[in-house]
Structures are given as structure tokens and as C-alpha cells.
Design an enzyme around this catalytic site. Structure first.
Site, mmCIF file in Angstrom:
data_model
loop_
_atom_site.group_PDB
_atom_site.id
_atom_site.type_symbol
_atom_site.label_atom_id
_atom_site.label_comp_id
_atom_site.label_asym_id
_atom_site.label_seq_id
_atom_site.Cartn_x
_atom_site.Cartn_y
_atom_site.Cartn_z
ATOM 1 N N LYS A 111 9.117 -22.097 11.446
ATOM 2 C CA LYS A 111 7.764 -21.656 11.803
ATOM 3 C C LYS A 111 7.133 -20.999 10.576
ATOM 4 C CE LYS A 111 6.075 -17.951 13.036
ATOM 5 N NZ LYS A 111 4.850 -18.061 12.205
ATOM 6 N N CYS B 148 6.870 -9.593 -2.998
ATOM 7 C CA CYS B 148 7.777 -8.505 -2.638
ATOM 8 C C CYS B 148 8.485 -7.954 -3.874
ATOM 9 C CB CYS B 148 8.760 -8.967 -1.580
ATOM 10 S SG CYS B 148 9.439 -10.568 -1.925
ATOM 11 N N GLU C 150 14.737 -11.449 4.116
ATOM 12 C CA GLU C 150 14.162 -11.045 2.814
ATOM 13 C C GLU C 150 12.897 -10.274 3.137
ATOM 14 O OE1 GLU C 150 15.392 -11.598 -0.060
ATOM 15 O OE2 GLU C 150 16.667 -13.358 0.131
ATOM 16 N N GLU D 185 4.507 -0.082 0.277
ATOM 17 C CA GLU D 185 4.268 -1.325 -0.456
ATOM 18 C C GLU D 185 2.761 -1.607 -0.475
ATOM 19 O OE1 GLU D 185 5.913 -4.839 1.426
ATOM 20 O OE2 GLU D 185 6.521 -5.603 -0.525
HETATM 21 P P1 ADP Z 1 2.728 -10.078 6.747
HETATM 22 O O1 ADP Z 1 2.416 -8.752 7.341
HETATM 23 O O2 ADP Z 1 2.876 -10.048 5.298
HETATM 24 O O3 ADP Z 1 1.897 -11.209 7.240
HETATM 25 P P2 ADP Z 1 4.771 -10.699 8.613
HETATM 26 O O4 ADP Z 1 6.138 -10.151 8.588
HETATM 27 O O5 ADP Z 1 3.869 -10.290 9.730
HETATM 28 O O6 ADP Z 1 4.183 -10.387 7.200
HETATM 29 O O7 ADP Z 1 4.804 -12.273 8.595
HETATM 30 C C1 ADP Z 1 5.841 -13.044 8.045
HETATM 31 C C2 ADP Z 1 6.175 -14.146 8.990
HETATM 32 O O8 ADP Z 1 6.669 -13.570 10.188
HETATM 33 C C3 ADP Z 1 4.997 -15.022 9.406
HETATM 34 O O9 ADP Z 1 5.451 -16.350 9.555
HETATM 35 C C4 ADP Z 1 4.624 -14.452 10.747
HETATM 36 O O10 ADP Z 1 3.995 -15.391 11.586
HETATM 37 C C5 ADP Z 1 5.984 -14.112 11.289
HETATM 38 N N1 ADP Z 1 6.026 -13.154 12.388
HETATM 39 C C6 ADP Z 1 5.333 -12.006 12.548
HETATM 40 N N2 ADP Z 1 5.672 -11.418 13.713
HETATM 41 C C7 ADP Z 1 6.610 -12.209 14.299
HETATM 42 C C8 ADP Z 1 7.371 -12.152 15.526
HETATM 43 N N3 ADP Z 1 7.253 -11.147 16.379
HETATM 44 N N4 ADP Z 1 8.235 -13.156 15.774
HETATM 45 C C9 ADP Z 1 8.385 -14.178 14.912
HETATM 46 N N5 ADP Z 1 7.712 -14.277 13.760
HETATM 47 C C10 ADP Z 1 6.842 -13.308 13.446
#
Ligand code: ADP
Length: 484
Positions: free
Chosen positions: A177, A287, A253, A388
Site C-alpha cells: 500500500k 528521515c 523505518e 523532526e
Molecule cells: P507522513 O506523516 O509522513 O505522511 P505517515 O506515517 O502518516 O507519514 O505515512 C506513511 C505511510 O503510512 C503512508 O503510506 C500512509 O498512508 C501510511 N499510514 C498512515 N497511517 C496508517 C495506518 N493507520 N495504517 C496503515 N498505514 C498507515
């Protein structure tokens, strides 16, 4: 002028599909705000369909020879290399980074395909002695099974191949995903796997605007044996917690807060040039981006004046325009976070020597731009010192006591990358040994490669990607005791 429209699809069991609900969501260009395409808005059922396909394909794929898997990865590497210009353009349009940086990323992404094509044939076992004369032990390394992957928007092609290539080399099947901001780059990566005739079900792509239902399936479905995630610490902590609670293997990561130390024996001008080159990569949305530039008191003037000159030269703009060094940030929330950190720092005594505000005038008004910024006089107690930034802000901190600068650098919950400038071999070795970070650049602003382990300590994550270590994350160890 209307931007060309991209039509995304999910890829499940070898077929390009819409979501079960039929819903879609839009993808926008962060430099212009224009809608550039739409992709299926998948949900839990789509994730389960993809997992079922990966599960069904696992037995056959894991039984192929390592050479056959290597051949597939070599073919994907060749195809990505052939399509590199087009992929780079798509990346700049969807993610915003300057075209030159997009080209560099596509090359880096392709490097993982080639490296793991080579590595596929180097997964070996062991023959071990026993204390019993009539017994031998064999150790066999086998693929873990179906892997669920969640990837970020900041490196929307290389973060996919860094996970997919070692998983495929090991013999795993996968469901991925991508981030909701960059699903078109993900589609392009899956097109490449389709073009090289990857068997149906081996690689599966599910796109979604709301990642949560997909994350819930990934972390709880029994058929998923491993979760690998790259993104924020908060989300990674949550997903890793649920997945580990269900006893899945986990690699994450996460965020970083990299120190960059200019030692008294360093050349401050060279260090400042390095810092300026590093800090503004991907508009600071990395990062491993330096978040605390520690300069020794005697070098402060030379370091800061070189940085002022360098940062003033960094041009913000649309990544397609010549000479642009900093593109847009991913969204409004990112700009607001950077603005908040800068105003907090300035309010507490830091000085914005360059930049210090968002870019509002045309042509920046439709995108998410923040000015390349240099802050001096940064100190503990300011948000930017701990949080960050993920934006184009270089915060300079003067230090007086060289004996404690490693303690200052290590005083963070993060532990991903650190950078050191020194001309002394013993300072370099002491710093390399003493820094509690997974990656240390010594007079080097690009300590990353497909062949080198990448990963963090503490809140920056668990596990390593790239290198020989990266494939081990996708392998189980099986011991056989053989009575003679
Ligand atoms: P950022 O804040 O930099 O966008 P995220 O950690 O929110 O970083 O996003 C990184 C990835 O994690 C993206 O693919 C996002 O869709 C996914 N993501 C965020 N929340 C969830 C969740 N609850 N379950 C699965 N994937 C998630």
C-alpha cells in the site's frame, strides 16, 4: 493548460482492477495544486483479496530457483532503467522534487533491483557439527511468506524497490500500500513488474485514501507473516505494535533527527558546503536530513557565513524549472509544521539569517512552498531542537565543549543518521563508535547505497534495508537435526 490525466489502478492477482466499492480519489501536483489523476480508493476487502492472491502464489514462487528470481529482478532493473526519464517526470509531477533529484532517485531505486538480483543467489545454508557422533545439523533459510508493505511519499519509487526487491529475491510474495500522495509512482513500479512477466499474485498493489482499514488488515490477517513499514514514528509504532502482538515479523523505518557535527579540527567551509547540499535534498523531507547542525565556537563565523551564502543561492520552485533546488512540501500541514517550528525558534531567540517564512506570492501561491531557511542561535528548549522538521530549514547550534558534543548529539529519542566533519582519524573513529545512530556519514553527505545497510536505532526503527542484511529480514531460519 490542463495537466495530463493519469489513471491509476490497483494490481491484484495479475490484473489491473478498480476498488470493490468503485470509489476513487484524486492525486494532485504539490507545486501547482492541479489534479493530475485519480486512483482506486481501496478498502479492507481489497486488501484481503490482495492477500489471498499473494498467499495463493506463495507456494509456486517460493519454489522457483534463486536464479529464476534473479533473472526477473534483472529484467525489472533493465526495464526501470529504460523507463527512467519518464518515471522521473512522473515523480516530479506527483511528489514535487526537482527533476534531477527524481532521476537520481530512479537510479537508486533501480540499484535495489540489481543488487537483490545478485543477492538472490547468495542465500545459503549451513552444515553444523553436533556433540553427538551420530547427528548432524543443517540450517536452511526460507522465505517468511506473504509480506505486507506500507510505503511513504517522500521517496515514492525507491522506498518500494528497497522492500520489494529483497522480498522477491528471498521468495516472498507481497501486498503493497503506497502513500495516498504518491500512488501513481507506485502504479508505475507495478507496471514494470507486469512488463517483465511476474507471475500472477506475486506482487499486489492496493491504493487507498484512508490507510487505516488497510493497516488493520495487514496487521491482523493470519496469512500475512511480515509487516514492513516506512513512515512516521507514530504510525510505525502503532502498526508494529499490533503486528507484533499478532506475532508477525516486523521491520520499521521511522523518523530521524540527525545531528551534523563540525569538529574543531574540521574545515568549516567544506562542512558548510556539505550541510547546504544535504539539508535541502527533497526540501528536507528525508528521515536522514540533518536537523541539528552543531558547530564548534571557533568555526561558527566561517561556517555560518558560508551557509548564508549557500542557502541564499538555493532556489525554490517547480521541480520542472531549471536551477530549482527546493520543490514544494507535500501538503499544507507540512508547511504549517515547519512555520510553527521556525516561529517557535525565533520567538525563543534564534535568528532567521535566510528565509524564515512560507512563500506566498505567485508562482508559489497555488503550491505548498516554504523558503530555504537558515536559523542560527538554535538551542535546547526550542521545538526544532527535538522534533523532526521535514522541511527546508537548517538550524545551527554553537557548542563550546568538544568533550560533550557526542552526548549532545545522542540526546534524542531518534537514532537514524548522523554526520561528522573532522580531519582527524581518531576523532572520526571515536565519533563513529560513539554515536547511537544506524548510519554515520564521516565527511560524507550521502552515506546510502543499495549495498549498505540502512536503518535506525531507538525511535527510528527496527531492522535494516539494503545490503545482505536487507534480505535476511525476509528469511526464516530452519534447523534440521539429522540422526545418522
Ligand atoms: P507522513 O506523516 O509522513 O505522511 P505517515 O506515517 O502518516 O507519514 O505515512 C506513511 C505511510 O503510512 C503512508 O503510506 C500512509 O498512508 C501510511 N499510514 C498512515 N497511517 C496508517 C495506518 N493507520 N495504517 C496503515 N498505514 C498507515
Amino acid at each position: 493548460m490542463r495537466a495530463e490525466q493519469y489513471r491509476g489502478r490497483m494490481f491484484i492477482d495479475g490484473q489491473w482492477t478498480d476498488s470493490r466499492s468503485g470509489g476513487t480519489f484524486e492525486v494532485t501536483d504539490p507545486a501547482t495544486g492541479e489534479v493530475i489523476g485519480e486512483v482506486p480508493d481501496g478498502g479492507a476487502d481489497d486488501a484481503r483479496d490482495a492477500i489471498a492472491a499473494a498467499d495463493a502464489a506463495f507456494r509456486a514462487w517460493s519454489s522457483t530457483t534463486a536464479t529464476a528470481r534473479a533473472d526477473l529482478l534483472y529484467a525489472a532493473w533493465r526495464r526501470m532503467t529504460e523507463r527512467s526519464d519518464e518515471l522521473a517526470e512522473l515523480m516530479t509531477r506527483e511528489q514535487g522534487k526537482p527533476l534531477k533529484a527524481s532521476k537520481a532517485e530512479v537510479k537508486y531505486a533501480a540499484d535495489f533491483l540489481r543488487f537483490y538480483a545478485e543477492e538472490a543467489t547468495r542465500v545459503t545454508g549451513e552444515w553444523l557439527p553436533s556433540s553427538r557422533p551420530d547427528q548432524r545439523f543443517l540450517v536452511l533459510r526460507q522465505p517468511v511468506g506473504v509480506v505486507a508493505m506500507v510505503t511513504p511519499w517522500n521517496y515514492p519509487i525507491s522506498m518500494l524497490t528497497r522492500k520489494m526487491a529483497p522480498a522477491l529475491a528471498a521468495g516472498c510474495t507481497l501486498v503493497l500500500k503506497p502513500a495516498e500522495a504518491t500512488p501513481l509512482c507506485a502504479r508505475a513500479v507495478f507496471e514494470i513488474f507486469e512488463e517483465v512477466d511476474t507471475p500472477a499474485g506475486v506482487v499486489n498493489l492496493v491504493t487507498a485514501l484512508d490507510p487505516k482499514p488497510i493497516g488493520d488488515v495487514f496487521t491482523t490477517d493470519d496469512r500475512v507473516r511480515k509487516l514492513t513499514f516506512t513512515g512516521s514514528t507514530a504510525v510505525g509504532r502503532h502498526l508494529a505494535g499490533v503486528a507484533a502482538g499478532n506475532l508477525k515479523r516486523v521491520s520499521v523505518e521511522l523518523g530521524g533527527h540527525a545531528p551534523f557535527i563540525v569538529f574543531p579540527d574540521a574545515d568549516p567551509v567544506r562542512a558548510a558546503k556539505g550541510a547546504a547540499a544535504l539539508k535541502f535534498l527533497n526540501a528536507g523531507q528525508a528521515c536522514i536530513s540533518p536537523n541539528r547542525l552543531y558547530v564548534s565556537a571557533e568555526h561558527e563565523d566561517a561556517f555560518v557565513s558560508t551557509l548564508v551564502e549557500r542557502v541564499s543561492r538555493v532556489k525554490a520552485g517547480n521541480g520542472f524549472d531549471d536551477g530549482v533546488g527546493v520543490g514544494p512540501l507535500v501538503n499544507e500541514a507540512a508547511v504549517a509544521k515547519v512555520a510553527d517550528q521556525v516561529s517557535d525558534a525565533v520567538g525563543k531567540g534564534a535568528s532567521a539569517l535566510v528565509g524564515g517564512d512560507r512563500l506566498r506570492e505567485a508562482p508559489f501561491d497555488r503550491g505548498h512552498f516554504y523558503a530555504p531557511t537558515l536559523l542560527s542561535g538554535v538551542a535546547d528548549g526550542m521545538k526544532i531542537y527535538r522534533e523532526e522538521t521535514f522541511g527546508p530549514v537548517a538550524p545551527v547550534i554553537r557548542y563550546d565543549d568538544v568533550d560533550h558534543v557526542l552526548d549532545l548529539a545522542n540526546d534524542t529519542n531518534f537514532g537514524l543518521a548522523a554526520y561528522v566533519y573532522t580531519t582527524s582519524l581518531s576523532t572520526a573513529i571515536r565519533a563513529f563508535e560513539g554515536l547511537r545512530f544506524g548510519i554515520v556519514g564521516v565527511n560524507d553527505v550521502n552515506p546510502t547505497s543499495a549495498s549498505a545497510p540502512f536503518g535506525g536505532m531507538k525511535d527510528s526503527g527496527i531492522g535494516r534495508e539494503g545490503s545482505h542484511d536487507g534480505i535476511a529480514e525476509y528469511l526464516e531460519t530452519k534447523t534440521g537435526g539429522f540422526a545418522l
